[in-house]
Design an enzyme around this catalytic site. Structure first.
Site, PDB file in Angstrom:
ATOM      1  N   MET A 172       0.823  -1.214   0.000  1.00  0.00           N
ATOM      2  CA  MET A 172       0.000   0.000   0.000  1.00  0.00           C
ATOM      3  C   MET A 172       0.860   1.267   0.000  1.00  0.00           C
ATOM      4  O   MET A 172       0.543   2.253  -0.655  1.00  0.00           O
ATOM      5  CB  MET A 172      -0.923   0.010   1.228  1.00  0.00           C
ATOM      6  CG  MET A 172      -2.010  -1.058   1.184  1.00  0.00           C
ATOM      7  SD  MET A 172      -2.881  -1.216   2.744  1.00  0.00           S
ATOM      8  CE  MET A 172      -3.886   0.266   2.738  1.00  0.00           C
ATOM      9  N   LYS A 262     -10.221  13.754  -8.956  1.00  0.00           N
ATOM     10  CA  LYS A 262     -10.127  14.146  -7.548  1.00  0.00           C
ATOM     11  C   LYS A 262      -9.346  15.449  -7.426  1.00  0.00           C
ATOM     12  O   LYS A 262      -8.513  15.761  -8.285  1.00  0.00           O
ATOM     13  CB  LYS A 262      -9.388  13.053  -6.759  1.00  0.00           C
ATOM     14  CG  LYS A 262     -10.172  11.783  -6.523  1.00  0.00           C
ATOM     15  CD  LYS A 262      -9.345  10.790  -5.708  1.00  0.00           C
ATOM     16  CE  LYS A 262     -10.098   9.483  -5.493  1.00  0.00           C
ATOM     17  NZ  LYS A 262     -11.290   9.631  -4.638  1.00  0.00           N
ATOM     18  N   ARG A 271      -2.495   5.917  -4.019  1.00  0.00           N
ATOM     19  CA  ARG A 271      -1.644   4.762  -4.356  1.00  0.00           C
ATOM     20  C   ARG A 271      -2.016   3.562  -3.490  1.00  0.00           C
ATOM     21  O   ARG A 271      -1.659   2.434  -3.801  1.00  0.00           O
ATOM     22  CB  ARG A 271      -0.168   5.105  -4.152  1.00  0.00           C
ATOM     23  CG  ARG A 271       0.241   5.317  -2.699  1.00  0.00           C
ATOM     24  CD  ARG A 271       1.702   5.744  -2.600  1.00  0.00           C
ATOM     25  NE  ARG A 271       2.164   5.893  -1.231  1.00  0.00           N
ATOM     26  CZ  ARG A 271       1.956   6.969  -0.454  1.00  0.00           C
ATOM     27  NH1 ARG A 271       1.297   8.008  -0.931  1.00  0.00           N
ATOM     28  NH2 ARG A 271       2.403   7.017   0.778  1.00  0.00           N
ATOM     29  N   ARG A 336     -16.435  -0.087  -7.091  1.00  0.00           N
ATOM     30  CA  ARG A 336     -17.610  -0.957  -7.178  1.00  0.00           C
ATOM     31  C   ARG A 336     -17.757  -1.567  -8.569  1.00  0.00           C
ATOM     32  O   ARG A 336     -18.380  -2.620  -8.723  1.00  0.00           O
ATOM     33  CB  ARG A 336     -18.863  -0.186  -6.727  1.00  0.00           C
ATOM     34  CG  ARG A 336     -19.193   1.010  -7.539  1.00  0.00           C
ATOM     35  CD  ARG A 336     -20.153   1.956  -6.805  1.00  0.00           C
ATOM     36  NE  ARG A 336     -19.468   2.829  -5.858  1.00  0.00           N
ATOM     37  CZ  ARG A 336     -20.080   3.722  -5.084  1.00  0.00           C
ATOM     38  NH1 ARG A 336     -21.396   3.876  -5.156  1.00  0.00           N
ATOM     39  NH2 ARG A 336     -19.390   4.476  -4.260  1.00  0.00           N
TER      40      ARG A 336
END
Ligand code: BES
Ligand code: ZN
Ligand code: ZN
Length: 491
Positions: A172, A262, A271, A336
């Site tokens: 991450m 964004k 990221r 989603r």
């Protein structure tokens, strides 16, 4: 040289006002003829929780000794906090002690197990972790070891759990130009190479196309970086045909928002938008290391969400694997779309349970912050296992609703079967996202974990440094361990 952080139960003073030591602390104090206790009482009142004192030259085998306040004696499950406070205190005290040792540039530390060697090992290994990969100047490496040998199995288990979470943190934290979809898949494949009961499939774009994963592909096509569908089969059960637990993780290696771009401030944090994929894949690596006796399948749709001439446009309609059409009203609600197709695919395996994890909505962070992962599930059996696992790990979960109320707000859609945002767009954003996913699930034991709020740590979890948190990897591992013991398997 050996060094020993010795947690003490400080807030519970003995009758004479002296500090309460752990049993390892007492033994060490006897070894140095009571000098540790004597020096400590000279320093003032017993140490408060998480506060430390360092002593040098007490013993030739232990040139430096860090003493840490451990908090209340006999702390256990706290019914208000939904976690085991004793374990949390041990994780924190050991993490603090080990970091002090690291600051002193001492390469080796023996850790007091504090009566729970697993929690102590987790505190040490989680507390020392930092992403150092790309800096020329690195912190000194500290290797934590168990002091004494009585609890070495529990210690090793804690090391394995913590290394699992650290793997998710590593993936991450790493920049998006280092962890692209293919690099993510190869990194996980490499971690699983040594296990003969694991098979890894790195599916390319052509495979994704044949699978008719139109929703996933619509996001991926906006980027120059090709998508990957990662599929892991861990066969840990004695019977390789036992119904598997299926994990699904959102793997957006960078989420710019796409055409619904964004704001640039803070965009670098995106990221970590592959945190779902990172935590579920790391949980499987850990399950394999622990040799858990169950079958697990891991699925991770991996791609970038970028604006370009080929990107999704607001109002576009795409078709998911199960034939449902989706109006993409906001290209930033991309997670989603990936999960819709991956969840459809997850139904091919006759799963005992399908559990997905995703950094899905900013609204989840608004609702619970970093206190707990939000769990949306159609199964109280599944909920109970996740919840009980989380009490032990301290990486908490909180149940959220899957009401029809929210379903109406995503199925009332002008051009398609569902819209990818709720019609009252911001209200209950985490819940409308979950209701959207539910449209792609027919399994009776499914849980969606929205991990957006727990994605990163500032200073809320004291045994994790600042940065991407890898939560709730240990809870997923503990949950899998519990499922492997649950022979009734609900149903
Ligand atoms: N990856 C984000 C959600 C997110 C936000 C994760 C902050 C971690 C921290 C997701 O893809 C997203 O952008 N969701 C939108 C949905 C909205 C457009 C309905 C959001 O939360 O704003
Ligand atoms: Zn997004
Ligand atoms: Zn996203």
């Amino acid at each position: 040289y050996h060094h020993l952080p010795l947690p003490e139960n400080s807030e519970c003073e003995k009758a004479d006002g002296a500090a309460q030591f752990t049993s390892a602390g007492d033994a060490f104090d006897r070894l140095v003829s009571g000098k540790l206790r004597a020096l400590l009482s000279l320093c003032g009142p017993p140490l408060k929780k998480g506060k430390t004192r360092i002593f040098h030259g007490l013993h030739q085998d232990f040139p430096s000794v860090v003493v840490v306040g451990l908090g209340k004696k006999n702390a256990g499950i706290n019914e208000q906090e939904n976690w085991n406070e004793g374990k949390e205190n041990i994780r924190t005290a050991v993490a603090v002690g080990c970091r002090q040792i690291q600051d002193l540039e001492i390469p080796c530390v023996e850790v007091d197990p504090c009566g729970d060697a697993q929690a102590a090992a987790e505190g040490a290994v989680l507390g020392l972790h930092e992403y150092n990969e790309l800096k020329q100047k690195k912190k000194p490496v500290v290797t934590p070891q168990l002091h004494g040998s009585a609890e070495s199995q529990a210690w090793q288990k804690g090391v394995t759990y913590a290394e699992g979470q650290n793997l998710a943190r590593y993936l991450m934290e790493a920049p998006a130009n280092y962890i692209t979809p293919i690099k993510f898949a190869e990194h996980i494949e490499q971690k699983l190479r040594t296990f003969s009961n694991v098979k890894v499939h790195i599916r390319p774009e052509s495979w994704i196309t044949t699978q008719e994963m139109g929703a996933f592909l619509s996001v991926a096509k906006g980027s120059a970086e090709p998508p990957i569908f990662l599929e892991i089969h861990y066969l840990g059960s004695a019977n390789k045909d036992d119904s598997p637990l299926v994990f699904v993780g959102k793997g957006v290696t960078f989420d710019s928002g796409g055409i619904s771009l964004k704001p640039s401030s803070g965009m670098d944090a995106m990221r970590a938008d592959m945190g779902g994929a990172a935590t579920v894949c790391s949980a499987i690596v850990t399950a394999a290391a622990l040799n858990l006796p169950l079958n697990i399948i891991g699925l991770a749709p991996l791609c970038e969400n970028m604006p370009s001439g080929k990107a999704n446009k607001p109002g576009d309609v795409v078709r998911a694997k199960n034939g449902k059409t989706i109006q993409v009203d906001n290209t930033d609600a991309e997670g989603r779309l990936l999960l819709a197709d991956a969840l459809c695919y997850a139904h091919n395996f006759n799963a005992r349970a399908i559990v997905n994890a995703a950094t899905l909505t900013g609204a989840m962070d608004v609702a619970l912050g970093s206190a707990a992962t939000g769990v949306f599930t159609n199964s109280s059996w599944l909920w109970t296992h996740l919840y009980e696992a989380s009490i032990l790990t301290g990486d908490r979960v909180w149940r959220m609703p899957l009401f029809e109320h929210y379903t109406k707000q995503v199925t009332d859609c002008p051009l398609a079967d569902v819209s990818n945002i709720g019609k009252y767009s911001r209200a209950g954003g985490a819940c409308t996202a979950a209701a959207f996913l539910k449209e792609f699930v027919t399994a009776s034991h499914w849980a969606h974990l929205d991990i957006a709020g727990v994605m990163s740590n500032k200073d809320e979890v004291p045994y994790l440094r600042k940065g991407m948190a890898g939560r709730p990897t240990r809870t997923l591992v503990e949950f899998a361990a519990r499922l492997s013991q649950d022979t009734h398997s609900a149903k």
